[in-house]
Design an enzyme around this catalytic site. Structure first.
Site, PDB file in Angstrom:
ATOM      1  N   HIS A 131     -19.242  -7.519   2.905  1.00  0.00           N
ATOM      2  CA  HIS A 131     -17.919  -7.075   3.573  1.00  0.00           C
ATOM      3  C   HIS A 131     -17.249  -5.667   3.085  1.00  0.00           C
ATOM      4  O   HIS A 131     -17.704  -5.219   1.683  1.00  0.00           O
ATOM      5  CB  HIS A 131     -16.057  -7.039   3.674  1.00  0.00           C
ATOM      6  CG  HIS A 131     -15.534  -7.000   4.684  1.00  0.00           C
ATOM      7  ND1 HIS A 131     -14.285  -5.962   3.608  1.00  0.00           N
ATOM      8  CD2 HIS A 131     -14.821  -7.254   4.998  1.00  0.00           C
ATOM      9  CE1 HIS A 131     -13.529  -6.038   4.893  1.00  0.00           C
ATOM     10  NE2 HIS A 131     -13.552  -6.886   5.907  1.00  0.00           N
ATOM     11  N   ASP A 208     -15.596 -12.493  -4.037  1.00  0.00           N
ATOM     12  CA  ASP A 208     -14.788 -12.263  -2.703  1.00  0.00           C
ATOM     13  C   ASP A 208     -14.904 -13.520  -1.723  1.00  0.00           C
ATOM     14  O   ASP A 208     -16.089 -13.837  -0.829  1.00  0.00           O
ATOM     15  CB  ASP A 208     -15.461 -11.811  -1.565  1.00  0.00           C
ATOM     16  CG  ASP A 208     -14.519 -11.146  -0.617  1.00  0.00           C
ATOM     17  OD1 ASP A 208     -13.546 -11.990  -0.433  1.00  0.00           O
ATOM     18  OD2 ASP A 208     -15.220 -10.448   0.010  1.00  0.00           O
ATOM     19  N   GLN A 211     -13.117 -15.751   2.820  1.00  0.00           N
ATOM     20  CA  GLN A 211     -13.300 -16.229   3.822  1.00  0.00           C
ATOM     21  C   GLN A 211     -13.746 -17.480   4.314  1.00  0.00           C
ATOM     22  O   GLN A 211     -14.007 -18.288   4.587  1.00  0.00           O
ATOM     23  CB  GLN A 211     -15.189 -15.962   4.691  1.00  0.00           C
ATOM     24  CG  GLN A 211     -14.477 -14.827   5.123  1.00  0.00           C
ATOM     25  CD  GLN A 211     -13.358 -14.834   6.285  1.00  0.00           C
ATOM     26  OE1 GLN A 211     -13.033 -15.583   6.882  1.00  0.00           O
ATOM     27  NE2 GLN A 211     -13.095 -13.323   6.819  1.00  0.00           N
ATOM     28  N   LYS A 234      -5.388 -15.074   6.016  1.00  0.00           N
ATOM     29  CA  LYS A 234      -6.201 -15.549   6.501  1.00  0.00           C
ATOM     30  C   LYS A 234      -6.736 -17.049   5.703  1.00  0.00           C
ATOM     31  O   LYS A 234      -7.070 -18.164   6.333  1.00  0.00           O
ATOM     32  CB  LYS A 234      -7.994 -15.216   5.966  1.00  0.00           C
ATOM     33  CG  LYS A 234      -8.542 -13.736   6.216  1.00  0.00           C
ATOM     34  CD  LYS A 234      -9.349 -13.346   5.933  1.00  0.00           C
ATOM     35  CE  LYS A 234      -9.889 -12.084   5.761  1.00  0.00           C
ATOM     36  NZ  LYS A 234     -10.147 -11.373   7.306  1.00  0.00           N
ATOM     37  N   CYS A 372     -16.714  -4.941   9.898  1.00  0.00           N
ATOM     38  CA  CYS A 372     -16.755  -4.340   8.374  1.00  0.00           C
ATOM     39  C   CYS A 372     -17.530  -4.732   8.126  1.00  0.00           C
ATOM     40  O   CYS A 372     -18.044  -4.458   6.266  1.00  0.00           O
ATOM     41  CB  CYS A 372     -15.376  -4.464   7.245  1.00  0.00           C
ATOM     42  SG  CYS A 372     -14.082  -4.101   8.601  1.00  0.00           S
TER      43      CYS A 372
HETATM   44  N1  PMP Z   1     -13.433  -9.383   2.401  1.00  0.00           N
HETATM   45  C1  PMP Z   1     -14.250 -10.787   3.729  1.00  0.00           C
HETATM   46  C2  PMP Z   1     -15.584 -11.505   3.400  1.00  0.00           C
HETATM   47  C3  PMP Z   1     -13.952 -10.054   4.314  1.00  0.00           C
HETATM   48  O1  PMP Z   1     -13.733 -11.193   5.461  1.00  0.00           O
HETATM   49  C4  PMP Z   1     -12.038  -9.551   4.338  1.00  0.00           C
HETATM   50  C5  PMP Z   1     -11.019  -9.678   5.476  1.00  0.00           C
HETATM   51  N2  PMP Z   1     -12.004  -9.716   6.964  1.00  0.00           N
HETATM   52  C6  PMP Z   1     -11.795  -8.697   3.403  1.00  0.00           C
HETATM   53  C7  PMP Z   1     -12.665  -8.942   2.393  1.00  0.00           C
HETATM   54  C8  PMP Z   1     -10.701  -7.992   3.553  1.00  0.00           C
HETATM   55  O2  PMP Z   1      -9.342  -8.953   2.851  1.00  0.00           O
HETATM   56  P1  PMP Z   1      -8.043  -7.947   3.535  1.00  0.00           P
HETATM   57  O3  PMP Z   1      -8.228  -6.751   4.481  1.00  0.00           O
HETATM   58  O4  PMP Z   1      -7.219  -8.897   3.662  1.00  0.00           O
HETATM   59  O5  PMP Z   1      -8.430  -7.486   1.494  1.00  0.00           O
END
Ligand code: PMP
Length: 414
Positions: A131, A208, A211, A234, A372
């Protein structure tokens, strides 16, 4: 029969759905089918009520007031740290830094851990499936220091090529950063194996977990990584909450990231001394009510049982995958052997955004776009995918409605 060996009964999905008020609403006069859980998850009444109760009965700032409300608010906020430590099987609650989400957690590591250490010629290792939150902070600190980003490749099926990742762990790599679960492909990466390889070479591994935390049991002691980031929204909790777990010895050596109240020991104009971790990294007034809500979310997930969540979501994944594969001209992007319940796909002759818009008119919420993950889209040579991401409260019937609607709306685009 020995009760200890009785398998837990499967989740009672109708009862669970009743815990999530939003799932009962309609969209465009159709019952909502919410399949955008990887984007953000819906909240059980227990979370909504915990936040509501906090503001009605307890609201005060943390770690400042000696009055009763201040003590109660501080205890409620700190209880969330305890719950996170238990939820992740972290060695110590003092290793849990409360953040606004994964993005802030990774930036904290980038600025406070990586930036002071990086030198020209050093490298940060990421993977093709990251991401933007696990790419851009590293690019920024590389840009400031003359270090470089290095990318470990994935296969066409969407699996990390472990041998290449391990081969890329050369002495110039000062940190490796990998998603536990890909938000686009659903791939579950073999973190324990990657952490072992990184550890043997003295390279810290950041995971990270955005998910993974909502869908898998997380055992930090077994994973063996050095940093783990997650996001609360999430995980069925409020937006603006999240956490960074890091080993105590690493956190102790990290300088502050943001300065201000709450993170100091003593401030003089001649110089300031800082609080110990984790408070050193929690400057200013945090999202107190949000963390109270996150605590309630963790309680909710634990009460359901994470093994049972995995079992249910794997059954949903299997059903959805089979149903989608039967749609002519549909291609699933990401077919790893180990997957969480996230399915990206493309439909021949139809743009992802058009399909998502038409599905919305059928009451079905899926995401379309690059998720993203521009570099991953570049790898597959597509501008966007459609993505259905499931949670334990989704049903087989909802999946059938979604696939039937997809077949129907596709006709409009041919
Ligand atoms: N890493 C991953 C794999 C994600 O799916 C997301 C959210 N789509 C993020 C980071 C970022 O999370 P946040 O916007 O809640 O900081």
């Amino acid at each position: 029969m020995n009760a200890l060996h009785d398998p837990a009964p499967p989740l009672d999905v109708e009862r669970i759905r009743a815990d999530f008020p939003l799932l009962a609403r309609t969209v465009h006069d159709k019952p909502l089918v919410y399949l955008d859980n990887a984007n953000t998850a819906q909240k059980p009444a227990a979370v909504i009520e915990a936040v509501d109760r906090f503001y009605r009965e307890t609201n005060a700032n943390v770690a400042r007031a000696v009055h009763q409300l201040g003590e109660e608010a501080t205890a409620a906020y700190e209880a969330s740290r305890d719950k996170l430590a238990r939820f992740l099987n972290a060695p110590s609650r003092d290793e849990i830094v409360l953040t606004s989400g994964t993005t802030q957690a990774i930036n904290l590591v980038a600025y406070s851990y990586a930036l002071p250490r990086l030198q020209p010629g050093d490298e940060i290792l990421v993977t093709t499936m990251e991401h933007h939150a696990n790419i851009v902070p590293w690019q920024i600190v590389c840009g400031r220091t003359g270090a470089k980003l290095k990318v470990a490749p994935i296969s066409e099926r969407g699996e990390l090529i472990v041998d290449k990742f391990v081969a890329a762990l050369t002495p110039s790599v000062k940190l490796a950063a990998v998603a536990h679960v890909s938000n686009v492909l659903g791939t579950i990466n073999p973190i324990a194996e990657l952490a072992r390889a990184a550890r043997q070479r003295g390279i810290p591994l950041l995971v990270d977990g955005s998910q993974a935390a909502p869908h898998l049991p997380i055992d930090l002691k077994a994973l063996g990584c050095d940093f783990y980031a997650l996001t609360g929204h999430k995980l069925f909790g409020p937006t603006g909450t999240g956490a960074l777990w890091a080993r105590k010895d690493i956190l102790r050596e990290m300088p502050p990231f943001l300065g201000g109240g709450e993170m100091i020991r003593e401030v003089r104009f001649e110089g300031t001394t800082f609080a110990d971790p984790p408070h050193r990294f929690e400057a200013g007034t945090p999202n107190i009510a949000g963390f109270v809500g996150l605590g309630a979310a963790l309680d909710y997930v634990e009460a359901l049982g994470r093994e049972r969540i995995v079992e249910r979501e794997q059954a949903l994944l299997e059903h959805a995958t089979a149903a989608l594969k039967a749609v002519p001209g549909l291609r699933i992007v990401g077919e790893a052997a180990h997957k969480a319940a996230v399915i990206s796909f493309l439909v021949e002759g139809a743009h992802a955004h058009d399909l998502a818009t038409l599905l919305d008119h059928e009451g079905i919420a899926v995401r379309s776009g690059h998720h993203c993950a521009h570099p991953l889209m570049q790898f597959y040579g597509v501008p966007a995918t459609l993505r259905a991401s499931l949670a334990f409260y989704n049903t087989h019937e909802e999946i059938d409605r979604f696939v039937a609607a997809l077949v129907k709306v596709r006709q409009f685009l041919l």
